[in-house]
Design a protein around this motif. Structure first.
Motif, short mmCIF file in Angstrom:
data_model
loop_
_atom_site.label_atom_id
_atom_site.label_comp_id
_atom_site.label_asym_id
_atom_site.label_seq_id
_atom_site.Cartn_x
_atom_site.Cartn_y
_atom_site.Cartn_z
N PHE A 122 0.83 -1.20 0.00
CA PHE A 122 0.00 0.00 0.00
C PHE A 122 0.86 1.25 0.00
N ALA A 123 1.93 1.26 0.80
CA ALA A 123 2.82 2.43 0.88
C ALA A 123 4.23 1.95 1.20
N SER A 124 5.20 2.80 0.92
CA SER A 124 6.60 2.49 1.19
C SER A 124 7.24 3.66 1.92
N TYR A 125 8.20 3.35 2.78
CA TYR A 125 8.87 4.36 3.59
C TYR A 125 10.37 4.07 3.59
N GLY A 126 11.15 5.11 3.69
CA GLY A 126 12.58 4.88 3.80
C GLY A 126 13.41 6.10 3.48
N GLY A 127 14.64 5.99 3.84
CA GLY A 127 15.68 6.98 3.71
C GLY A 127 16.90 6.41 4.42
N HIS A 128 16.64 5.39 5.24
CA HIS A 128 17.69 4.67 5.95
C HIS A 128 18.21 3.55 5.05
N LEU A 129 19.31 2.92 5.46
CA LEU A 129 19.87 1.77 4.75
C LEU A 129 19.91 0.58 5.68
N ASN A 130 19.66 -0.61 5.12
CA ASN A 130 19.60 -1.85 5.89
C ASN A 130 20.37 -2.92 5.12
N ARG A 131 21.69 -2.93 5.29
CA ARG A 131 22.51 -3.87 4.52
C ARG A 131 23.58 -4.56 5.34
N PHE A 132 24.04 -3.95 6.44
CA PHE A 132 25.17 -4.49 7.18
C PHE A 132 24.78 -5.63 8.11
N THR A 133 23.58 -5.64 8.61
CA THR A 133 23.11 -6.70 9.50
C THR A 133 21.76 -7.19 9.00
N PHE A 134 21.36 -8.39 9.43
CA PHE A 134 20.12 -9.00 8.94
C PHE A 134 19.01 -9.01 9.99
N LEU A 135 19.20 -8.29 11.07
CA LEU A 135 18.23 -8.36 12.17
C LEU A 135 17.36 -7.11 12.27
N LYS A 136 17.54 -6.16 11.39
CA LYS A 136 16.80 -4.90 11.55
C LYS A 136 15.30 -5.13 11.36
N CYS A 137 14.55 -4.74 12.36
CA CYS A 137 13.10 -4.87 12.30
C CYS A 137 12.48 -3.49 12.17
N ALA A 138 11.20 -3.45 11.89
CA ALA A 138 10.44 -2.20 11.86
C ALA A 138 9.19 -2.40 12.72
N LYS A 139 8.81 -1.37 13.45
CA LYS A 139 7.69 -1.48 14.38
C LYS A 139 6.77 -0.27 14.23
N TYR A 140 5.48 -0.51 14.47
CA TYR A 140 4.53 0.59 14.60
C TYR A 140 4.68 1.21 15.99
N ALA A 141 4.38 2.50 16.09
CA ALA A 141 4.45 3.19 17.37
C ALA A 141 3.35 4.25 17.41
N GLY A 142 3.00 4.66 18.64
CA GLY A 142 1.98 5.68 18.81
C GLY A 142 0.65 5.08 19.26
N PRO A 143 -0.20 5.89 19.85
CA PRO A 143 -1.49 5.39 20.35
C PRO A 143 -2.33 4.74 19.26
N ASN A 144 -2.25 5.28 18.06
CA ASN A 144 -3.03 4.74 16.94
C ASN A 144 -2.12 4.29 15.80
N ASP A 145 -0.92 3.86 16.16
CA ASP A 145 0.05 3.39 15.17
C ASP A 145 0.34 4.46 14.11
N GLU A 146 0.51 5.70 14.57
CA GLU A 146 0.75 6.81 13.64
C GLU A 146 2.19 6.84 13.13
N TYR A 147 3.07 6.07 13.75
CA TYR A 147 4.49 6.16 13.43
C TYR A 147 5.06 4.79 13.09
N ILE A 148 6.15 4.82 12.33
CA ILE A 148 6.90 3.62 11.98
C ILE A 148 8.34 3.86 12.38
N CYS A 149 8.92 2.94 13.12
CA CYS A 149 10.30 3.12 13.59
C CYS A 149 11.14 1.92 13.19
#
Length: 687
Positions: A117-144
């Motif tokens: 549905f949508a894509s987000y990014g500006g960071h890089l994820n290549r050196f390790t294989f454990l990087k996760c992404a999580k929702y945050a905020g009372p109504n999941d307004e954020y992605i970290c």
């Protein structure tokens, strides 16, 4: 778990709407697919695949490992992060939306593959294989998520903006875990400790965080050179190394990163009162500063972090290495440019013309009604070239889609129900196909004001004044005219700021103008995509108008660097030497006979450049070089007007000769004293 996909499971997330045990799980492996599985059918050789999810930018042959999966609180949206790529969201059950699927829906569901549905990014994820992404905020307004740079990125889901950039690890930040209810985070990475972060009050009582306060703070912040100003020649060398890359890829001059030159952080008013849009600090930490070690909120360095990530990705592609993002450089440019535009708008208390033309900054209606004095210049509204040239169809023959990429064509009901981000815009929401792919993105029709340039003329003198001239437009296409207009506006506002004594602001305007000069004058991958009539600039005469304007900007910056507030004599020398190099073809004797007027104007600018060079060398106490510069300045004046003698230059020459004579006397005295005998030295000492 995944025999249908022929791969082991790397990460998973339980699907449960009631909080009780569940027989359904989202799982992903190394193929790039995420599947929803019914565990009741899982055996040694089979399992029930209810749905699969895969970003549309992945080719069938791409094997991109899934590094993390998360679900919103209502389980209607999933978040997937990938190694060597970025973050994507998917509706959990788009065919059953807005209600949750029933047992029969799940049991009888036909297994299909859903696009993002949508894509987000500006960071890089290549050196390790454990990087996760999580929702945050009372109504999941954020992605970290974590990143290779050691930062934890917090994105605003509705806009894609980076609202916090936490320097969480000296090496690599693998992840960030938000508390389910409280504004607390845990970050972890390569270091042996994890860090606990707490959201604090974003603005202290002694900071004016109003719109006017932000603009005032932005006008007062310290000037830091861009890579274009810091090392023009090295930028051109790096760009030349990329000229063999495919024509479809673009690297603009202001996107080049010089590794031994760090763009320092900026100082500006704090962020607005917003849930996670605040300063996140470790206990006892103060606000972050450039070069600081430890952990802190590094949001002020967001533009340089994002810029380095894109440059690294482009360099990897050009060198035929593994590209850090499978989505492609165009998608990465789209996201990183939007993030930097949002950051600039935040600094100035402005809004973007989202989503139709996000590179256009405008004042919010509330600010217009609230303040009678806007305290903003036209140059403040101008963004650097790489943030808008590739996206504007009026500037690029093949433009890139801009803004947040919402796949509304497939998920219209899902979008309208969960993303109320365009309600503040007074425009009609329409759907327009991207020029690069078949997806549909939301746009809104907004009336915007075109940037207009105003020029002024005055006589020039040969002391350290602000350089002005009347712009002579050559026959160029509209793209090049727009570049020239922006350079002119930035120069005029820089002149105004310098007269008012704001040297840092003036230098920033001149710096931005030189970034546009680089677009017009440098060779770089994809240049013909923007300046469509380059064949008209092959002759010396056709290039003079652009060179004249750019040289005047460079000399004004050289003057600004001589001011006490900047005190950068070395930088002033660099700009003066570059100006002399640019003027060299127009000062030839052949040019004097073919185009006497251009020759005269070039000699006047050359005289100005030698005056700047002499002044800078004088500040560095290099008297011989300074004397040579002023004498050449005088010689250029004589070539233009043999009867004219500038008294300022003569006075400087006399001063330097006097200083040189004093220096010689001191050296002779010191040299003579070195050969005196011990008794004479003692007598002189006691006397």
């Amino acid at each position: 778990l995944l025999p249908n996909l022929g791969e082991p499971c790397k990460t998973c997330a339980i699907y449960s709407t009631s909080g009780s045990d569940s027989t359904y799980v989202f799982a992903g492996g190394i193929s790039g697919d995420v599947g929803l599985y019914d565990l009741r059918f899982a055996t040694d050789d089979t399992s029930q695949v209810i749905s699969t999810y895969r970003p549309s930018c992945f080719h069938e042959s791409d094997n991109v490992s899934v590094s993390g999966i998360d679900l919103t609180k209502d389980k209607k949206e999933i978040l997937v992060s990938y190694e060597n790529d970025q973050v994507y969201t998917f509706p959990s059950f788009p065919t059953c939306y807005p209600s949750s699927p029933t047992v029969d829906d799940l049991f009888n569901h036909e297994a299909t593959c859903h696009s993002e549905f949508a894509s987000y990014g500006g960071h890089l994820n290549r050196f390790t294989f454990l990087k996760c992404a999580k929702y945050a905020g009372p109504n999941d307004e954020y992605i970290c998520t974590g990143s290779d740079s050691g930062h934890a990125f917090i994105y605003e889901k509705a806009t894609g903006a980076v609202v916090s950039l936490l320097k969480a690890d000296k090496s690599t930040c693998n992840g960030i875990l938000p508390h389910p209810d409280l504004p607390l985070f845990l970050t972890y990475g390569i270091e042996s400790t994890c860090k606990l972060w707490r959201a604090t009050t974003p603005v202290s009582d002694n900071i004016d965080d109003s719109t006017l306060g932000r603009r005032k703070s932005n006008h007062e912040r310290k000037y830091n050179k861009s890579s274009i100003v810091a090392s023009w020649d090295e930028c051109q060398l790096k760009l030349s190394n990329f000229m063999t890359i495919d024509d479809g890829e673009t690297l603009l001059p202001d996107e080049v990163v010089i590794r031994d030159y760090k763009i320092n952080g900026h100082s500006f008013a704090e962020l607005p009162e917003f849930f996670f849009r605040c300063a996140l600090f470790h206990q006892g930490s103060a606000s972050s500063t450039s070069g600081r070690s430890g952990i802190y909120n590094d949001l002020q360095n967001l533009p340089s972090v994002i810029l380095e990530n894109y440059y690294d990705s482009f360099s990897a592609d050009a060198n035929e290495d593994e590209v850090p993002v499978k989505c492609g450089l165009d998608e990465l440019k789209r996201r990183t440019s939007l993030i930097q535009l949002q950051y600039k708008a935040m600094q100035l208390g402005l809004t973007l013309d989202e989503p139709v033309s996000p590179w256009i900054l405008r004042q919010s209606e509330s600010a217009v009604h609230q303040y009678s004095v806007t305290n903003i210049n036209e140059s403040d509204m101008i963004t650097s070239p790489a943030k808008w040239l590739p996206f504007d169809p009026n500037m690029a023959k093949i433009s890139i889609a801009s803004g947040v990429n919402f796949n509304v064509k497939l998920y219209e009901e899902f979008f309208l129900d969960r993303y109320d981000i365009f309600s503040h815009l007074n425009g009609k929401i329409t759907r327009k196909k991207s020029s690069k792919n078949d997806d549909t993105r939301i746009e809104t029709t907004i009336t915007s004001t075109n940037t207009s340039a105003s020029t002024s003329s005055s006589g020039t003198t040969y002391n350290n004044d602000i350089l002005k001239h009347t712009e002579t437009h050559c026959e160029t296409s509209e793209p090049l005219n727009q570049i020239i207009q922006k350079i002119t506006v930035l120069k005029e506002d820089g002149n105004k700021a310098l007269k008012e004594g704001n040297c840092d602001l003036a230098a920033r305007y001149y710096d931005m103008a030189l970034q546009y000069c680089a677009v017009a004058l440098m060779d770089y991958p994809g240049r013909s995509n923007f300046l469509t009539d380059l064949e008209k600039l092959v002759t010396i005469n056709s290039r003079w108008s652009t060179i004249k304007l750019c040289t005047s900007v460079r000399l004004n910056l050289s003057l600004t660097m001589l001011m006490n507030k900047l005190d950068d004599a070395i930088g002033s020398v660099d700009q003066a030497n570059l100006a002399l190099l640019e003027l060299k073809p127009f000062n030839a004797s052949k040019q004097k006979s073919e185009s006497p007027e251009i020759f005269k104007q070039a000699k006047e600018l050359q005289s100005k450049a030698y005056f700047r060079l002499g002044s800078a060398k004088l500040m560095l106490h290099k008297y011989t070089d300074a004397l040579r510069g002023f004498e050449r300045c005088l010689k250029c004046q004589k070539e233009v007007n043999p009867d004219h003698t500038d008294k300022v230059v003569l006075r400087r020459i006399a001063e330097i000769k006097n200083l040189v004579e004093k220096q010689k006397r001191r050296r002779r005295k010191k040299f003579k004293g070195a050969f005196e005998d011990g008794d004479s030295k003692k007598k002189k000492y006691f006397k």
